[in-house]
Design an enzyme around this catalytic site. Structure first.
Site, PDB file in Angstrom:
ATOM      1  N   GLY A 285       0.713   9.897  -6.485  1.00 11.96           N
ATOM      2  CA  GLY A 285       2.058   9.863  -6.528  1.00 11.96           C
ATOM      3  C   GLY A 285       2.714   8.896  -6.552  1.00 11.96           C
ATOM      4  O   GLY A 285       2.179   7.726  -6.585  1.00 11.96           O
TER       5      GLY A 285
ATOM      6  N   GLN B  55       9.850   2.653  -5.581  1.00  8.82           N
ATOM      7  CA  GLN B  55       8.652   1.730  -5.899  1.00  8.82           C
ATOM      8  C   GLN B  55       8.671   0.783  -7.259  1.00  8.82           C
ATOM      9  O   GLN B  55       8.084  -0.168  -7.190  1.00  8.82           O
ATOM     10  CB  GLN B  55       7.279   2.536  -5.782  1.00  8.82           C
ATOM     11  CG  GLN B  55       7.027   3.205  -4.422  1.00  8.82           C
ATOM     12  CD  GLN B  55       5.814   3.729  -4.483  1.00  8.82           C
ATOM     13  OE1 GLN B  55       5.793   4.946  -4.868  1.00  8.82           O
ATOM     14  NE2 GLN B  55       4.616   3.086  -4.060  1.00  8.82           N
TER      15      GLN B  55
ATOM     16  N   CYS C 260      -1.132   3.613  -0.600  1.00  7.76           N
ATOM     17  CA  CYS C 260       0.151   3.474  -1.079  1.00  7.76           C
ATOM     18  C   CYS C 260       0.200   2.176  -2.187  1.00  7.76           C
ATOM     19  O   CYS C 260      -0.355   1.107  -1.901  1.00  7.76           O
ATOM     20  CB  CYS C 260       1.300   2.969  -0.080  1.00  7.76           C
ATOM     21  SG  CYS C 260       2.785   3.031  -0.993  1.00  7.76           S
ATOM     22  N   LEU C 261       0.586   2.452  -3.600  1.00 11.69           N
ATOM     23  CA  LEU C 261       0.583   1.347  -4.488  1.00 11.69           C
ATOM     24  C   LEU C 261       1.381   0.209  -3.954  1.00 11.69           C
ATOM     25  O   LEU C 261       1.238  -1.043  -4.125  1.00 11.69           O
ATOM     26  CB  LEU C 261       1.151   1.834  -5.895  1.00 11.69           C
ATOM     27  CG  LEU C 261       0.446   2.965  -6.607  1.00 11.69           C
ATOM     28  CD1 LEU C 261       1.345   3.373  -7.784  1.00 11.69           C
ATOM     29  CD2 LEU C 261      -0.807   2.542  -7.060  1.00 11.69           C
TER      30      LEU C 261
ATOM     31  N   HIS D 123       4.690  11.936   1.853  1.00  8.10           N
ATOM     32  CA  HIS D 123       4.596  10.537   1.527  1.00  8.10           C
ATOM     33  C   HIS D 123       5.699   9.757   0.514  1.00  8.10           C
ATOM     34  O   HIS D 123       6.118   8.849   0.715  1.00  8.10           O
ATOM     35  CB  HIS D 123       3.073  10.187   1.052  1.00  8.10           C
ATOM     36  CG  HIS D 123       3.003   8.479   0.861  1.00  8.10           C
ATOM     37  ND1 HIS D 123       1.801   7.750   1.481  1.00  8.10           N
ATOM     38  CD2 HIS D 123       3.318   7.774  -0.203  1.00  8.10           C
ATOM     39  CE1 HIS D 123       1.987   6.497   1.002  1.00  8.10           C
ATOM     40  NE2 HIS D 123       2.819   6.512  -0.090  1.00  8.10           N
ATOM     41  N   GLU D 124       5.669  10.439  -0.587  1.00  2.00           N
ATOM     42  CA  GLU D 124       6.646   9.977  -1.611  1.00  2.00           C
ATOM     43  C   GLU D 124       7.892  10.302  -1.292  1.00  2.00           C
ATOM     44  O   GLU D 124       8.828   9.371  -1.496  1.00  2.00           O
ATOM     45  CB  GLU D 124       6.375  10.738  -2.942  1.00  2.00           C
ATOM     46  CG  GLU D 124       4.925  10.609  -3.442  1.00  2.00           C
ATOM     47  CD  GLU D 124       4.231   9.205  -3.634  1.00  2.00           C
ATOM     48  OE1 GLU D 124       5.348   8.337  -3.799  1.00  2.00           O
ATOM     49  OE2 GLU D 124       3.098   9.063  -3.438  1.00  2.00           O
TER      50      GLU D 124
ATOM     51  N   HIS E  81       9.350   7.434   0.594  1.00  2.00           N
ATOM     52  CA  HIS E  81       9.807   6.072  -0.142  1.00  2.00           C
ATOM     53  C   HIS E  81      11.333   6.508  -0.197  1.00  2.00           C
ATOM     54  O   HIS E  81      11.954   5.334  -0.313  1.00  2.00           O
ATOM     55  CB  HIS E  81       9.102   6.173  -1.340  1.00  2.00           C
ATOM     56  CG  HIS E  81       7.791   5.441  -1.429  1.00  2.00           C
ATOM     57  ND1 HIS E  81       7.543   4.251  -0.692  1.00  2.00           N
ATOM     58  CD2 HIS E  81       6.586   6.044  -1.608  1.00  2.00           C
ATOM     59  CE1 HIS E  81       6.180   4.229  -0.938  1.00  2.00           C
ATOM     60  NE2 HIS E  81       5.523   5.158  -1.265  1.00  2.00           N
TER      61      HIS E  81
HETATM   62 NI    NI Z   1       3.452   5.158  -1.519  1.00  2.00          NI
END
Ligand code: NI
Length: 174
Positions: free
Chosen positions: A47, A52, A96-97, A138-139, A142
């Site tokens: 995701g 981000q 997470c990225l 999770h997304e 953000h």
């Molecule tokens: Ni993330």
């Protein structure tokens, strides 16, 4: 299309609250294509959220179809997503990225129902469970400036340096 730069901790821009999308036009869909290309570049993530890549719009992409034995809806673009029902909870590892060095154990709802818009502004209503529901939660975090590291019960026992886990197949994040 273009691969966009991903913000990483401790960048304060990850902490901002994103604004609802009100215009569903070609520019929006071009951005979504870039966001998807970014998600797929490097270590492919399940995701990604617009926050981000430093775009403060309520847009997330989730696709957990690459995981075996995981119920899923395939490639999902969720604009202005809202969770309208939660059920159950469970703890699992997330990455997470934007937090490249750590994974962590996070409690999430097991099943959710959510509303959103698709890239043309049409309403969506989805029910999901397990890993897909986790990825969406999770997304969506953000979009409100929250990262999984904020949700671990204990930073001492529930955060893990990623390199320790790389050999065994690390969880992929978003
Ligand atoms: Ni993330």
């Amino acid at each position: 299309m273009a691969v966009l730069d991903i913000l990483t901790l401790p960048d304060e821009r990850l902490r901002r609250v994103a604004e609802p999308v009100t215009i569903f036009d070609e520019a929006l869909r071009a951005f979504i294509a870039d966001l998807e290309e970014t998600r797929r570049s490097g270590p492919a993530a399940v995701g990604i959220a617009a926050t981000q890549v430093d775009v403060l719009k309520r847009i997330v992409i989730v696709d957990v179809s690459g995981r075996k034995n995981t119920p899923n809806h395939g490639y999902l673009v969720l604009i202005n997503p809202e969770i309208v029902h939660w059920e159950g909870y469970e703890t699992a590892r997330e990455g997470c990225l934007s937090v490249p060095d750590y994974t962590g154990n996070v409690i999430r709802a097991t099943r959710i129902r959510l509303t959103a818009n698709d890239p043309w502004g049409r309403p969506l209503e989805l029910e999901m469970e397990g890993y897909e529901a986790r990825a969406v939660q999770h997304e969506m975090d953000h979009l409100d400036g929250t990262l999984f590291v904020d949700r671990v019960v204990s930073r001492r026992t529930d955060l893990f340096r990623r390199k320790v886990y790389q050999k065994g197949g690390q969880p992929k994040g978003g």
